[in-house]
Write an enzyme that holds these catalytic residues in place. Structure first.
Site, PDB file in Angstrom:
ATOM      1  N   ASP A  82      -0.092   3.582   2.926  1.00 21.33           N
ATOM      2  CA  ASP A  82      -0.893   3.613   1.702  1.00 21.33           C
ATOM      3  C   ASP A  82      -1.631   2.297   1.472  1.00 21.33           C
ATOM      4  O   ASP A  82      -1.256   1.249   2.005  1.00 21.33           O
ATOM      5  CB  ASP A  82      -0.013   3.939   0.486  1.00 21.33           C
ATOM      6  CG  ASP A  82       1.128   2.955   0.285  1.00 21.33           C
ATOM      7  OD1 ASP A  82       1.769   2.577   1.291  1.00 21.33           O
ATOM      8  OD2 ASP A  82       1.380   2.548  -0.864  1.00 21.33           O
ATOM      9  N   GLU A 144       4.390   2.279  -0.459  1.00 24.98           N
ATOM     10  CA  GLU A 144       4.858   0.883  -0.513  1.00 24.98           C
ATOM     11  C   GLU A 144       4.228   0.152  -1.687  1.00 24.98           C
ATOM     12  O   GLU A 144       4.857  -0.701  -2.315  1.00 24.98           O
ATOM     13  CB  GLU A 144       4.515   0.165   0.805  1.00 24.98           C
ATOM     14  CG  GLU A 144       5.093  -1.253   0.906  1.00 24.98           C
ATOM     15  CD  GLU A 144       4.185  -2.356   0.385  1.00 24.98           C
ATOM     16  OE1 GLU A 144       4.655  -3.501   0.262  1.00 24.98           O
ATOM     17  OE2 GLU A 144       3.001  -2.094   0.080  1.00 24.98           O
TER      18      GLU A 144
END
EC number: 3.5.1.16
Length: 383
Positions: A82, A144
């Site tokens: 991400d 994350e």
């Protein structure tokens, strides 16, 4: 099989062109499924056994674990899929189009950190999987940048126990072996509002918060006296009282007051320990004023992390790079991966570019990163 793999720059381009933003704002948050499938296809083409895992408690987010080679131990190379959201007005280029200019590759996720997967794939072209005597794992995680849900779930559910792991966050190829954790809380006090002309008819939440803060400052001193780790520039856990809001007018008894604070724990202090210390510190206020004080999380907490300095991973990487391991101030997924095996944070690109408009990675990192990945695979999977 390896001929199917696109050239390095095309791998990079495809990763950047596949949006995978994670955000606490659901209007901006995106699934990483398309990106995970892209990676799964490439690693599958290289002969890896690939597993795609939905991450519980998330909206359509996935981890991918790819494995080649048999047996115990081996090496885990890890990264998150991400990116943060981008500020359209501050970018001068399309965030999803890889652009090369002045020896820099621009795009959202070039440094932090989708590009790391292009480096791994590129390095694998020259590796003969039949020569591996230990397994090589590649982990791609979700979320994350928000909750670390992907790394948390993976570390709690996986059966694998590699000898060591490297997380390819942008460290300018300087190996990182420790960072503090982060825990942020809201302390809320519910008073009883009323007109200031008769204080006895209300409970002033600001006055109760004053009491609570005095206990928190005692806890701050306790943390400083009780815990010490000389590897950190600030060698003790810090506490910051960062934001407070209460009341609405000078002539009204304050009915509600809220304080936002954070603690940055050293490695070795568990999140349960910290929760216990915080509750214990505020217990006198809770007892004196039952039901009026609540503690809640502002963000999911992250523990501190430290890789033992005498572990073989540290000595091997320091020798390969000719540089010592470092300690940093930001948080990563390392505390979760470290529960499986000794872990270093080490990757191309600068942390200064992470979360910035016109994010980029300098092309000077391409050759040394490729070499480093080949060397660590050779070292930890060929012996």
């Amino acid at each position: 099989m390896k001929m199917n793999l696109p050239p390095f720059i095309e791998l990079y381009r495809a990763l950047i062109a596949t949006p995978s933003i994670s955000a606490t704002d659901s209007a901006l948050d995106q699934s990483n499924h398309t990106l995970i499938n892209l990676l799964a296809g490439w690693f599958g083409d290289l002969g890896f056994h690939v597993e795609v895992q939905p991450v519980p408690g998330t909206l359509n987010k996935f981890n991918m674990l790819a494995r080649i080679g048999e047996g115990k131990g081996g090496l885990l190379l890890a990264g998150h899929t991400d990116t943060v959201p981008f500020d359209d007005g501050r970018w001068t280029r399309d965030p999803f189009t890889l652009t090369e200019h002045d020896n820099k590759l621009y795009g959202l996720g070039t440094a932090d950190m989708k590009g790391f997967f292009a480096f791994i794939l590129d390095a694998l072209r020259d590796i003969d999987p039949t020569k591996l005597t230990k397994p090589l794992y590649v982990l791609a995680t979700a979320d994350e940048e928000t909750t670390m849900a992907g790394a948390k779930y993976f570390s709690e559910s996986t059966q694998i126990r590699p000898d060591c792991a490297i997380i390819g966050e942008p460290t300018s190829l300087q190996p990182v072996r420790a960072h503090k954790g982060h825990m942020s809380n809201a302390i809320r006090i519910q008073g009883q509002s009323g007109h200031s002309s008769d204080p006895s008819r209300g409970v002033n939440a600001i006055e109760l918060m004053h009491e609570a803060i005095s206990h928190l400052l005692v806890l701050r001193n306790t943390l400083q006296e009780r815990y010490h780790n000389p590897i950190f520039h600030i060698p003790y856990p810090t506490m910051n009282l960062g934001h407070i809001h209460g009341g609405d007018a000078a002539n009204r008894i304050c009915g509600c007051c809220e304080l936002h604070m954070d603690i940055r724990p050293l490695p070795g202090i568990t999140l349960n320990d910290l929760d216990g210390l915080l509750s214990e510190a505020l217990e006198p206020v809770s007892q004196r004023w039952p039901g009026r004080l609540t503690i809640s999380e502002l963000h999911p907490p992250i523990p501190g992390y430290e890789c033992p300095p005498d572990h073989r991973l540290v000595s091997v990487v320091e020798k390969l790079l000719g540089t010592k391991t470092e300690i940093v101030n930001y948080c990563t997924e390392a505390p979760f991966i470290q529960t499986l095996c000794p872990t270093l944070v080490l990757g191309p690109g600068s942390i200064e570019q992470a979360h910035q408009p016109d994010e980029y990675i300098d092309t000077k990192f391409i050759k040394p990163t490729r070499e480093l990945i080949s060397q660590v695979i050779h070292h930890f999977c060929h012996h």
